[in-house]
Design an enzyme around this catalytic site. Structure first.
Site, PDB file in Angstrom:
ATOM      1  N   LYS A  10      -7.763  -5.867   4.401  1.00  0.00           N
ATOM      2  CA  LYS A  10      -7.179  -6.191   3.102  1.00  0.00           C
ATOM      3  C   LYS A  10      -6.263  -7.424   3.216  1.00  0.00           C
ATOM      4  O   LYS A  10      -5.912  -7.842   4.324  1.00  0.00           O
ATOM      5  CB  LYS A  10      -6.405  -4.970   2.587  1.00  0.00           C
ATOM      6  N   PHE A  58      -0.880   3.765 -10.376  1.00  0.00           N
ATOM      7  CA  PHE A  58      -0.795   2.597  -9.503  1.00  0.00           C
ATOM      8  C   PHE A  58      -2.054   1.723  -9.539  1.00  0.00           C
ATOM      9  O   PHE A  58      -2.166   0.753  -8.784  1.00  0.00           O
ATOM     10  CB  PHE A  58      -0.506   3.040  -8.057  1.00  0.00           C
ATOM     11  N   ARG A  91     -12.341   6.180  10.236  1.00  0.00           N
ATOM     12  CA  ARG A  91     -11.231   6.746   9.450  1.00  0.00           C
ATOM     13  C   ARG A  91     -10.144   7.291  10.369  1.00  0.00           C
ATOM     14  O   ARG A  91      -8.959   7.209  10.060  1.00  0.00           O
ATOM     15  CB  ARG A  91     -11.729   7.800   8.455  1.00  0.00           C
ATOM     16  N   ARG A 108      -3.169   2.028  10.269  1.00  0.00           N
ATOM     17  CA  ARG A 108      -2.269   2.070   9.106  1.00  0.00           C
ATOM     18  C   ARG A 108      -0.858   2.472   9.511  1.00  0.00           C
ATOM     19  O   ARG A 108       0.128   1.974   8.950  1.00  0.00           O
ATOM     20  CB  ARG A 108      -2.831   3.038   8.058  1.00  0.00           C
ATOM     21  N   ASN A 122      -1.912  -0.686   3.173  1.00  0.00           N
ATOM     22  CA  ASN A 122      -2.377  -0.018   4.395  1.00  0.00           C
ATOM     23  C   ASN A 122      -3.450  -0.795   5.156  1.00  0.00           C
ATOM     24  O   ASN A 122      -4.205  -0.223   5.918  1.00  0.00           O
ATOM     25  CB  ASN A 122      -2.798   1.427   4.081  1.00  0.00           C
ATOM     26  N   HIS A 125      -9.502  -0.829   4.659  1.00  0.00           N
ATOM     27  CA  HIS A 125     -10.262   0.158   3.894  1.00  0.00           C
ATOM     28  C   HIS A 125     -11.404   0.668   4.762  1.00  0.00           C
ATOM     29  O   HIS A 125     -12.055  -0.114   5.447  1.00  0.00           O
ATOM     30  CB  HIS A 125     -10.855  -0.471   2.623  1.00  0.00           C
TER      31      HIS A 125
HETATM   32  P1  DAT Z   1      -8.328   5.744   1.261  1.00  0.00           P
HETATM   33  O1  DAT Z   1      -8.124   4.258   1.198  1.00  0.00           O
HETATM   34  O2  DAT Z   1      -7.614   6.356   2.445  1.00  0.00           O
HETATM   35  O3  DAT Z   1      -9.775   6.155   1.176  1.00  0.00           O
HETATM   36  P2  DAT Z   1      -8.046   6.441  -1.564  1.00  0.00           P
HETATM   37  O4  DAT Z   1      -9.490   6.103  -1.713  1.00  0.00           O
HETATM   38  O5  DAT Z   1      -7.555   7.739  -2.091  1.00  0.00           O
HETATM   39  O6  DAT Z   1      -7.599   6.378  -0.012  1.00  0.00           O
HETATM   40  O7  DAT Z   1      -7.144   5.305  -2.221  1.00  0.00           O
HETATM   41  C1  DAT Z   1      -7.541   3.965  -2.174  1.00  0.00           C
HETATM   42  C2  DAT Z   1      -6.284   3.097  -1.991  1.00  0.00           C
HETATM   43  O8  DAT Z   1      -5.406   3.273  -3.094  1.00  0.00           O
HETATM   44  C3  DAT Z   1      -5.459   3.446  -0.767  1.00  0.00           C
HETATM   45  O9  DAT Z   1      -5.937   2.826   0.401  1.00  0.00           O
HETATM   46  C4  DAT Z   1      -4.102   2.963  -1.152  1.00  0.00           C
HETATM   47  C5  DAT Z   1      -4.048   3.212  -2.649  1.00  0.00           C
HETATM   48  N1  DAT Z   1      -3.398   4.487  -2.968  1.00  0.00           N
HETATM   49  C6  DAT Z   1      -3.948   5.723  -2.902  1.00  0.00           C
HETATM   50  N2  DAT Z   1      -3.082   6.676  -3.273  1.00  0.00           N
HETATM   51  C7  DAT Z   1      -1.935   6.005  -3.596  1.00  0.00           C
HETATM   52  C8  DAT Z   1      -0.641   6.421  -4.056  1.00  0.00           C
HETATM   53  N3  DAT Z   1      -0.348   7.710  -4.289  1.00  0.00           N
HETATM   54  N4  DAT Z   1       0.299   5.455  -4.271  1.00  0.00           N
HETATM   55  C9  DAT Z   1       0.012   4.151  -4.065  1.00  0.00           C
HETATM   56  N5  DAT Z   1      -1.194   3.693  -3.622  1.00  0.00           N
HETATM   57  C10 DAT Z   1      -2.138   4.606  -3.385  1.00  0.00           C
HETATM   58 MG    MG Z   2     -11.146   5.891  -0.399  1.00  0.00          MG
END
Ligand code: DAT
Ligand code: MG
Length: 167
Positions: A10, A58, A91, A108, A122, A125
């Site tokens: 990212k 968000f 992951r 991360r 983080n 992806h």
């Molecule tokens: P991941 O990236 O671990 O698969 P996700 O698909 O649930 O997680 O979310 C995508 C992205 O969105 C994640 O990398 C960061 C952001 N994100 C997720 N939950 C969040 C939250 N509660 N507050 C802020 N950003 C968040």
């Molecule tokens: Mg995801």
């Protein structure tokens, strides 16, 4: 079982010069890189990629983040990793979504942060499961950008398409 997964470094990962570190960590998996490119992220691509989160408070910040607007780095590095248990392995190395909860030794955990406005920066992806991996890989790559045949393709004639070539 061989799997493919989309990996994105990212904009915060690029801005922090973490590309080398992240690729080194991912090389521990012994998986194969079958596609890689640096690219700009349109709003449409960002929204489609994160469509499962469009009702979250968000979401708007997340779209700005992946487009690089928070880091003045309007690009991501997109890769496809392929091999045995690719999703689980990547992951695990990436760590938990929330960088504060991620294992400190994970990518991360080591490099992520939460901004004062609450964005999880983080750095990487990784697709969450095989179905999402297929959806995401098809979203980010054309078949001819991937050096193995992951999903069925078809041939089509595209007429009067304007393409840019070297002058
Ligand atoms: P991941 O990236 O671990 O698969 P996700 O698909 O649930 O997680 O979310 C995508 C992205 O969105 C994640 O990398 C960061 C952001 N994100 C997720 N939950 C969040 C939250 N509660 N507050 C802020 N950003 C968040
Ligand atoms: Mg995801």
């Amino acid at each position: 079982m061989n799997q493919a997964t989309l990996i994105l470094i990212k904009p915060d990962g690029l801005k922090k010069s973490l590309t080398g570190n992240i690729l080194t960590r991912l090389s521990e998996t012994k998986l194969e890189i079958v596609a890689a490119k640096v690219m700009r992220v349109s709003r449409q691509l960002a929204e489609e990629h994160y469509r499962h989160l469009k009702d979250k408070p968000f979401f708007e910040e997340l779209i700005k983040y992946i487009q690089g607007e928070l880091h003045n780095r309007r690009k991501v590095m997109a890769l496809v990793y392929w091999g045995e248990e690719a999703i689980k392995k990547c992951r695990e190395l990436a760590g938990a979504t929330n960088p504060e909860e991620a294992e400190p030794t994970s990518i991360r955990g080591a490099y992520g942060r939460i901004t004062t406005t609450g964005v999880y920066e983080n750095v990487i992806h990784v697709s969450s499961d095989e179905k999402e991996a297929e959806r995401e890989i098809k979203l980010w790559f054309r078949p001819d950008e991937i050096i193995v045949s992951l999903y069925p393709t078809k041939e089509t004639t595209v007429k009067e398409q304007i393409v840019r070539v070297w002058a």
